[in-house]
Design a protein around this motif. Structure first.
Motif, PDB file in Angstrom:
ATOM      1  N   THR A 160       2.064   2.512   2.654  1.00  0.00           N
ATOM      2  CA  THR A 160       3.192   2.997   1.851  1.00  0.00           C
ATOM      3  C   THR A 160       3.929   1.840   1.179  1.00  0.00           C
ATOM      4  N   VAL A 161       4.010   0.701   1.883  1.00  0.00           N
ATOM      5  CA  VAL A 161       4.650  -0.479   1.287  1.00  0.00           C
ATOM      6  C   VAL A 161       3.968  -0.855  -0.019  1.00  0.00           C
ATOM      7  N   VAL A 162       2.638  -0.846  -0.004  1.00  0.00           N
ATOM      8  CA  VAL A 162       1.886  -1.201  -1.212  1.00  0.00           C
ATOM      9  C   VAL A 162       2.062  -0.133  -2.283  1.00  0.00           C
ATOM     10  N   PHE A 163       1.980   1.133  -1.906  1.00  0.00           N
ATOM     11  CA  PHE A 163       2.103   2.219  -2.878  1.00  0.00           C
ATOM     12  C   PHE A 163       3.452   2.194  -3.582  1.00  0.00           C
ATOM     13  N   VAL A 164       4.506   1.923  -2.831  1.00  0.00           N
ATOM     14  CA  VAL A 164       5.851   1.967  -3.400  1.00  0.00           C
ATOM     15  C   VAL A 164       6.128   0.760  -4.283  1.00  0.00           C
ATOM     16  N   CYS A 195      -2.510  12.577 -11.670  1.00  0.00           N
ATOM     17  CA  CYS A 195      -3.123  11.357 -12.209  1.00  0.00           C
ATOM     18  C   CYS A 195      -4.048  11.710 -13.366  1.00  0.00           C
ATOM     19  N   HIS A 196      -3.496  11.779 -14.547  1.00  0.00           N
ATOM     20  CA  HIS A 196      -4.259  12.201 -15.718  1.00  0.00           C
ATOM     21  C   HIS A 196      -5.224  11.128 -16.226  1.00  0.00           C
ATOM     22  N   GLY A 197      -5.074   9.899 -15.756  1.00  0.00           N
ATOM     23  CA  GLY A 197      -5.981   8.841 -16.181  1.00  0.00           C
ATOM     24  C   GLY A 197      -7.135   8.621 -15.228  1.00  0.00           C
ATOM     25  N   LEU A 198      -7.271   9.474 -14.212  1.00  0.00           N
ATOM     26  CA  LEU A 198      -8.317   9.305 -13.214  1.00  0.00           C
ATOM     27  C   LEU A 198      -9.693   9.416 -13.856  1.00  0.00           C
ATOM     28  N   ARG A 199     -10.544   8.422 -13.599  1.00  0.00           N
ATOM     29  CA  ARG A 199     -11.882   8.387 -14.185  1.00  0.00           C
ATOM     30  C   ARG A 199     -12.992   8.434 -13.140  1.00  0.00           C
ATOM     31  N   CYS A 208      -3.410  17.445  -5.351  1.00  0.00           N
ATOM     32  CA  CYS A 208      -2.178  16.767  -5.778  1.00  0.00           C
ATOM     33  C   CYS A 208      -2.494  15.569  -6.653  1.00  0.00           C
ATOM     34  N   VAL A 209      -3.508  14.803  -6.260  1.00  0.00           N
ATOM     35  CA  VAL A 209      -3.916  13.649  -7.067  1.00  0.00           C
ATOM     36  C   VAL A 209      -4.453  14.111  -8.423  1.00  0.00           C
ATOM     37  N   ALA A 210      -5.283  15.145  -8.410  1.00  0.00           N
ATOM     38  CA  ALA A 210      -5.862  15.641  -9.667  1.00  0.00           C
ATOM     39  C   ALA A 210      -4.799  16.191 -10.602  1.00  0.00           C
ATOM     40  N   ASP A 211      -3.769  16.794 -10.056  1.00  0.00           N
ATOM     41  CA  ASP A 211      -2.708  17.374 -10.892  1.00  0.00           C
ATOM     42  C   ASP A 211      -1.867  16.321 -11.589  1.00  0.00           C
ATOM     43  N   PRO A 225      -7.212   6.292   8.176  1.00  0.00           N
ATOM     44  CA  PRO A 225      -6.395   7.457   8.536  1.00  0.00           C
ATOM     45  C   PRO A 225      -5.366   7.844   7.484  1.00  0.00           C
ATOM     46  N   VAL A 226      -5.656   7.623   6.219  1.00  0.00           N
ATOM     47  CA  VAL A 226      -4.742   8.048   5.165  1.00  0.00           C
ATOM     48  C   VAL A 226      -4.592   9.565   5.209  1.00  0.00           C
ATOM     49  N   ASP A 227      -3.412  10.080   4.837  1.00  0.00           N
ATOM     50  CA  ASP A 227      -3.165  11.517   4.913  1.00  0.00           C
ATOM     51  C   ASP A 227      -2.527  12.030   3.624  1.00  0.00           C
ATOM     52  N   ASP A 228      -2.262  13.321   3.577  1.00  0.00           N
ATOM     53  CA  ASP A 228      -1.711  13.948   2.366  1.00  0.00           C
ATOM     54  C   ASP A 228      -0.345  13.396   1.970  1.00  0.00           C
ATOM     55  N   PRO A 229       0.631  13.225   2.899  1.00  0.00           N
ATOM     56  CA  PRO A 229       1.933  12.673   2.487  1.00  0.00           C
ATOM     57  C   PRO A 229       1.826  11.292   1.861  1.00  0.00           C
ATOM     58  N   SER A 230       0.933  10.440   2.387  1.00  0.00           N
ATOM     59  CA  SER A 230       0.790   9.114   1.783  1.00  0.00           C
ATOM     60  C   SER A 230       0.172   9.195   0.397  1.00  0.00           C
ATOM     61  N   LEU A 231      -0.702  10.180   0.161  1.00  0.00           N
ATOM     62  CA  LEU A 231      -1.241  10.375  -1.187  1.00  0.00           C
ATOM     63  C   LEU A 231      -0.159  10.811  -2.159  1.00  0.00           C
ATOM     64  N   LYS A 232       0.788  11.591  -1.679  1.00  0.00           N
ATOM     65  CA  LYS A 232       1.913  11.988  -2.537  1.00  0.00           C
ATOM     66  C   LYS A 232       2.745  10.776  -2.932  1.00  0.00           C
ATOM     67  N   VAL A 233       2.934   9.832  -1.991  1.00  0.00           N
ATOM     68  CA  VAL A 233       3.648   8.595  -2.319  1.00  0.00           C
ATOM     69  C   VAL A 233       2.850   7.794  -3.350  1.00  0.00           C
ATOM     70  N   LEU A 234       1.532   7.746  -3.178  1.00  0.00           N
ATOM     71  CA  LEU A 234       0.686   7.055  -4.148  1.00  0.00           C
ATOM     72  C   LEU A 234       0.847   7.643  -5.536  1.00  0.00           C
ATOM     73  N   VAL A 235       0.789   8.954  -5.629  1.00  0.00           N
ATOM     74  CA  VAL A 235       0.885   9.634  -6.920  1.00  0.00           C
ATOM     75  C   VAL A 235       2.265   9.449  -7.531  1.00  0.00           C
ATOM     76  N   ALA A 236       3.301   9.500  -6.707  1.00  0.00           N
ATOM     77  CA  ALA A 236       4.672   9.391  -7.221  1.00  0.00           C
ATOM     78  C   ALA A 236       4.937   8.039  -7.871  1.00  0.00           C
ATOM     79  N   ASN A 237       4.231   7.009  -7.456  1.00  0.00           N
ATOM     80  CA  ASN A 237       4.507   5.661  -7.952  1.00  0.00           C
ATOM     81  C   ASN A 237       3.412   5.094  -8.851  1.00  0.00           C
ATOM     82  N   ASN A 238       2.225   5.705  -8.875  1.00  0.00           N
ATOM     83  CA  ASN A 238       1.109   5.122  -9.625  1.00  0.00           C
ATOM     84  C   ASN A 238       0.323   6.159 -10.427  1.00  0.00           C
TER      85      ASN A 238
END
Length: 468
Positions: free
Chosen positions: A176-180, A234-238, A229-232, A194-207
């Motif tokens: 989370t430190v890196v994501f934020v 992150c529009h630049g996902l390749r 959540c990521v697909a919704d 062990p990454v989980d859904d809440p940490s992916l939401k933090v990733l999406v919120a900041n990147n």
């Protein structure tokens, strides 16, 4: 007495020479010494005057420890050692001496990097061995990267997935430190963590505006909702790499929506954790929607299943482009591949039973008109059928890696004759492989899945009947 005698002899010899000759000898010695001094001074000054751009280019090729030694040569080299450009890309190698023979980044250098260069880091990876201590050390370093803005991050387990043994809260907190703080992540590779859904939401919120590659196979705490959540957002996902249990019709339809991403690569690992595991089926309509939305996307699938687990696969058309079978696959499944994979570009079969694959190869050559690379390991194909396969594919076969023991001589061709006929149809010289060079097709994902499959019960290789 001898020393006195020697001195007298030297004085006599020098006195015997004329004064001009003595002067010439003295001048020559003086000039030689001055030239040597000037040469040494110019050499030192030349090394110190190397442009920093050239020093930077040289330092980039040096291992970290050699680079640190070089920084002690002079002040100019020390300044080059601390140039920000030199620390944008870095790989932390964390290995325990007691459990690994691989080299490790020295702890003192790690402290110096975090203290002086953490704000310069942009492309970072962590390579850890099988010990939990190494994975925890990686998490500790991640927790200290509060002033950096990473663009790429990779967590790599060189043996078993050691990150899975780290307490989940410790790992999530460090990630989370890196994501934020990053705000500009474009590539994230976090397989077997062990990454989980809440940490992916933090990733999406900041990147969400910068993320282009997400590789997270074998992450048991992530659900299809987290991927959605990521697909919704992150529009630049390749590029997206997932386990098959995270793939669903809903996800494919979301990825196929006009307001979402245009994927270039979708990588799927189909791995059996237990013999007899059940796998769901993806509808043909979902795949069709994906192809309509992104006609040129590559679907890469890695299969590590037991033969009786292929029931849900290849019964309908699948837009797979790169297909790898890491375990033994039956003739029936390969026959279905030939009928229902028209976009296939690359095929690797690591093992098969003892029945020749003549009909299956001919069917693949007939229906998979884009096939350009194939590798066969522990299989059997008659020489006549193989020549017919190559003749049908023609020169579009840029990669043809077939072990010599795969080919069975028949009434038309022997092993000594087949390379001439195949070379004629390929338009280049070709010989069967003496070693299984088809392994080069299999990427690191396949190797990781293979290591895991070897730990499962009942995963044994079929015995081959020795050929006369």
């Amino acid at each position: 007495m001898k020393r006195i005698k020697g001195v007298e002899e030297d004085s006599n010899s020098s006195s015997s020479k004329s004064p001009p000759e003595v002067c010439k000898k003295v001048r020559k010695q003086t000039s030689d010494e001055s030239v040597a001094v000037v040469a040494s001074e110019s050499t030192e000054s030349d090394w110190a005057r190397l442009p920093q751009e050239l020093l930077l280019h040289i330092f980039q090729y040096l291992p970290l420890l050699d680079r640190a030694y070089a920084s002690q040569v002079c002040r100019t080299w020390n300044q080059a050692f601390h140039m920000p450009e030199l620390w944008r890309c870095f790989e932390f190698e964390l290995n325990q001496p007691a459990s690994s023979y691989l080299k490790a980044t020295h702890p003192d250098l790690i402290k110096q990097i975090i203290k002086r260069h953490s704000n310069h880091l942009q492309y970072v990876s962590f390579k850890v061995d099988s010990s939990t201590e190494s994975a925890e050390a990686a998490c500790d370093i991640l927790s200290q990267l509060v002033n950096c803005s990473l663009k790429t991050l990779g967590l790599i387990s060189t043996a078993r997935p050691s990150f899975m043994e780290v307490p989940k809260s410790h790992f999530i907190s460090a990630l989370t430190v890196v994501f934020v703080n990053s705000k500009s992540l474009s590539s994230l590779k976090i397989d077997d963590t062990p990454v989980d859904d809440p940490s992916l939401k933090v990733l999406v919120a900041n990147n969400s505006d910068t993320l282009k590659l997400l590789k997270m196979s074998s992450c048991p705490h992530v659900s299809p909702a987290g991927i959605l959540c990521v697909a919704d957002q992150c529009h630049g996902l390749r590029e997206l790499a997932l386990n098959y249990h995270l793939l669903s019709d809903e996800l494919l339809l979301a990825l196929s929506s006009e307001k979402h991403v245009h994927l270039e690569h979708l990588r799927i690992d189909v791995v059996s954790e237990n013999p007899g595991q059940h796998f769901h089926t993806i509808k043909k309509s979902s795949w069709d929607a994906m192809v309509r939305h992104s006609p040129k996307f590559n679907l890469v699938m890695y299969f590590f299943l037991y033969e009786d687990e292929f029931g849900p696969f290849f019964n309908e058309e699948v837009p797979v482009t790169h297909l790898y079978f890491g375990r033994s696959v039956s003739k029936e499944v390969l026959g279905r591949v030939g009928l229902h994979c028209p976009r296939l570009v690359e095929l690797v079969v690591c093992a098969n039973g003892l029945r020749p694959l003549d009909e299956e190869l001919i069917r693949i050559a007939k229906h998979c008109t884009q096939l350009s690379a194939i590798g066969l390991g522990e299989c059997e194909v008659s020489c006549s059928a193989f020549v017919e396969f190559v003749k049908m594919c023609g020169r579009r076969l840029s990669q043809l890696s077939i072990m010599e023991e795969v080919l069975i001589p028949d009434h038309k061709y022997s092993l000594d004759e087949i390379h001439w006929e195949v070379s004629k149809h390929l338009g280049r010289v070709w010989f069967p492989d003496m070693m299984p060079t088809w392994c080069r097709f299999v990427t690191s994902v396949s190797h990781r899945c293979l290591r895991r499959s070897r730990q499962l019960p009942g995963c044994t290789r079929k015995a081959r009947t020795p050929r006369a």
